[in-house]
Design a protein around this motif. Structure first.
Motif, short mmCIF file in Angstrom:
data_model
loop_
_atom_site.label_atom_id
_atom_site.label_comp_id
_atom_site.label_asym_id
_atom_site.label_seq_id
_atom_site.Cartn_x
_atom_site.Cartn_y
_atom_site.Cartn_z
N PRO A 1 14.11 55.15 37.26
CA PRO A 1 12.82 54.97 36.94
C PRO A 1 12.73 53.78 35.54
N GLU A 2 13.62 54.20 34.62
CA GLU A 2 13.71 53.30 33.72
C GLU A 2 14.15 51.82 34.21
N MET A 3 14.84 51.61 34.88
CA MET A 3 15.38 50.28 35.32
C MET A 3 14.01 49.59 36.15
N MET A 4 13.30 50.53 37.01
CA MET A 4 12.11 49.83 37.66
C MET A 4 11.18 49.35 36.76
N THR A 5 10.71 50.30 35.54
CA THR A 5 9.88 49.79 34.43
C THR A 5 10.30 48.52 33.95
N GLU A 6 11.72 48.33 33.72
CA GLU A 6 11.95 47.14 32.95
C GLU A 6 11.80 46.08 33.89
N LEU A 7 12.30 46.21 35.30
CA LEU A 7 12.09 45.26 36.23
C LEU A 7 10.50 44.81 36.22
N THR A 8 9.80 45.67 36.28
CA THR A 8 8.29 45.40 36.37
C THR A 8 7.80 44.44 35.33
N ASP A 9 8.18 45.08 33.96
CA ASP A 9 7.72 44.25 32.87
C ASP A 9 8.19 42.98 32.73
N ALA B 1 3.80 35.30 33.71
CA ALA B 1 3.01 34.38 32.76
C ALA B 1 3.38 33.39 32.06
N ASP B 2 4.85 32.97 32.04
CA ASP B 2 5.36 31.98 31.27
C ASP B 2 5.33 30.56 32.08
N PRO B 3 4.55 29.60 31.43
CA PRO B 3 4.39 28.45 32.12
C PRO B 3 5.47 27.66 32.01
N ALA B 4 6.55 27.91 31.14
CA ALA B 4 7.79 27.13 31.07
C ALA B 4 8.74 27.60 32.18
N VAL B 5 8.49 28.55 32.76
CA VAL B 5 9.20 29.30 33.73
C VAL B 5 9.21 28.36 35.39
N ARG B 6 10.08 27.77 35.87
CA ARG B 6 9.70 27.10 36.96
C ARG B 6 10.44 27.41 38.29
N VAL B 7 11.57 28.53 38.03
CA VAL B 7 12.25 29.04 39.10
C VAL B 7 12.63 30.23 38.60
N VAL B 8 12.81 31.37 39.48
CA VAL B 8 13.48 32.72 39.23
C VAL B 8 14.54 32.87 40.22
N VAL B 9 15.68 33.27 39.56
CA VAL B 9 16.80 33.80 40.28
C VAL B 9 16.91 35.16 39.96
N LEU B 10 16.90 36.16 41.03
CA LEU B 10 17.29 37.50 41.17
C LEU B 10 18.65 37.80 41.53
N ALA B 11 19.41 38.35 40.56
CA ALA B 11 20.70 38.59 40.42
C ALA B 11 21.23 39.99 40.04
N ALA B 12 22.55 40.22 40.31
CA ALA B 12 22.89 41.58 39.83
C ALA B 12 24.34 41.45 39.25
N GLU B 13 24.63 42.36 38.15
CA GLU B 13 26.02 42.41 37.73
C GLU B 13 26.94 43.23 38.65
N GLY B 14 28.27 42.97 38.44
CA GLY B 14 29.28 44.04 39.32
C GLY B 14 29.41 43.79 40.74
N ARG B 15 29.78 44.62 41.28
CA ARG B 15 30.16 44.65 42.78
C ARG B 15 29.10 44.57 43.64
N SER B 16 27.91 45.20 43.23
CA SER B 16 26.98 45.65 44.25
C SER B 16 25.69 44.81 43.67
N PHE B 17 24.94 44.30 44.82
CA PHE B 17 23.56 43.78 44.24
C PHE B 17 22.88 44.91 44.08
N CYS B 18 22.66 45.99 44.84
CA CYS B 18 21.77 47.02 44.60
C CYS B 18 21.90 48.29 45.75
#
Length: 261
Positions: free
Chosen positions: A31-39, A46-63
Motif C-alpha cells: 500500500p505504501e509503495m502504491m501511494t508513493e507511485l501515485t503521488d 504536472a511538470d512541464p520540464a518532463v518530456r519522457v518518463v521511464v518506469l524501471a525497477a531495482e534488483g532482480r525483478s521488475f515487479c
C-alpha cells in the motif's frame, strides 16, 4: 510515509526515471509503495520540464505483483474496506495511463500480476532476455480484475484469452507476440535499448508529443471508469468465495490447493 520505496530522477534533458525501489521484496506492490507511485506520477504529469518518463525497477525483478503481507491483511477486512484497499493498483495504473508524456517500461527478471499491469500502461515496454511474466491470480482462486481493463486494452481480447485465465507463466518472446512488450534485448543491452526509445522524442516538440498521445487515446478508446469499477467489484465478490479462501490458505500454508492436479 516511507520515502524509499520508489525513486524519481530527472536529468537535464527532461527524462524522468521512476524506479520501483523495493528490491528485497522483488518490488511487490505494498500500500505504501502504491501511494508513493501515485503521488510521484502526479508530480511528473504536472511538470512541464518532463518530456519522457521511464518506469524501471531495482534488483532482480521488475515487479512480483501484490505484496503478500498486504494480501494476507485483506483476508480479514470487510468487503467495503477490502474493495477500497484492492483498488489501489487500479489507481496507480490509471495515473500512469493518464501521463501526458510518453512512458517507456524497462523490465527485467519477473513481472507477475500487478507487474503485468504496469507493463500494460507503458507506451513502449522493453524486456530483458530471461524475463518471465504471468497473470497468476487464478492459482489463488482470485482473478486479474483490477489490472484487467488495462491488460485487455493493451493485448486485445483475443491475445488476452491465451494467458488471462490460466495463470500460465510465459517468456519475454511470447510477451512480444502477445503485445505486452515491444521487443526483447540482452540484459546488458537493456539500458541502451531504453535510450534508443527516448532519443527520438527529444527531437520532437513536447507539446505536439503530448497532443499526439492524447489523440491516440481518444481514437483508440481509453479505459472507461465504469470498466475499472466493474473489475473492482468483480474482485471484491471473488474474495468472498470458498475458492479464494482455499487458494490463499494453501498459498500461505505452502501446500497445493484442493483443485490442483
Amino acid at each position: 510515509m516511507t520515502e524509499d520505496l520508489t525513486r524519481t530522477e530527472i536529468d537535464a534533458r527532461g527524462v524522468a526515471t521512476l524506479t520501483l525501489a523495493r528490491a528485497d521484496k522483488h518490488n511487490a506492490l505494498s500500500p505504501e509503495m502504491m501511494t508513493e507511485l501515485t503521488d510521484a506520477v502526479g508530480r511528473l504529469a504536472a511538470d512541464p520540464a518532463v518530456r519522457v518518463v521511464v518506469l524501471a525497477a531495482e534488483g532482480r525483478s521488475f515487479c512480483a505483483g501484490g505484496d503478500l503481507r498486504w494480501m494476507q491483511a485483506q483476508r480479514e477486512m470487510d468487503r467495503e474496506t477490502r474493495r477500497r484497499e484492492s483498488a489501489r493498483i487500479a489507481e496507480v495504473l490509471g495515473a500512469l495511463a493518464a501521463l501526458p508524456q510518453p512512458l517507456i517500461g524497462r523490465l527485467q527478471g519477473n513481472a507477475f500480476g500487478g507487474g503485468v499491469g504496469l507493463a500494460s500502461v507503458c507506451d513502449v515496454a522493453i524486456g530483458a532476455e530471461g524475463l518471465k511474466m504471468g497473470l497468476t491470480e487464478t492459482r489463488l482462486g482470485l482473478i486479474p480484475a483490477n489490472i484487467g481493463p488495462y491488460v485487455i486494452a493493451r493485448m486485445g481480447a483475443a491475445r488476452a484469452r491465451q494467458v488471462f485465465m490460466s495463470a500460465r507463466i510465459f517468456d519475454a518472446e511470447e510477451a512480444v507476440r502477445l503485445g505486452l512488450l515491444s521487443r526483447v534485448v540482452a540484459p546488458d543491452d537493456l539500458d541502451a535499448a531504453v535510450e534508443a526509445e527516448i532519443a527520438p522524442y527529444l527531437a520532437c516538440a513536447p507539446g505536439a508529443v503530448a497532443a499526439a498521445k492524447a489523440l491516440l487515446g481518444d481514437l483508440a478508446g481509453r479505459v472507461e471508469p465504469t470498466a475499472v469499477e466493474h473489475a473492482i467489484d468483480a474482485l471484491a465478490a471473488r474474495w468472498e468465495t470458498e475458492e479464494a479462501e482455499e487458494g490463499l490458505s494453501a498459498f500461505f500454508d505452502k501446500r497445493a490447493p484442493s483443485w490442483s492436479r
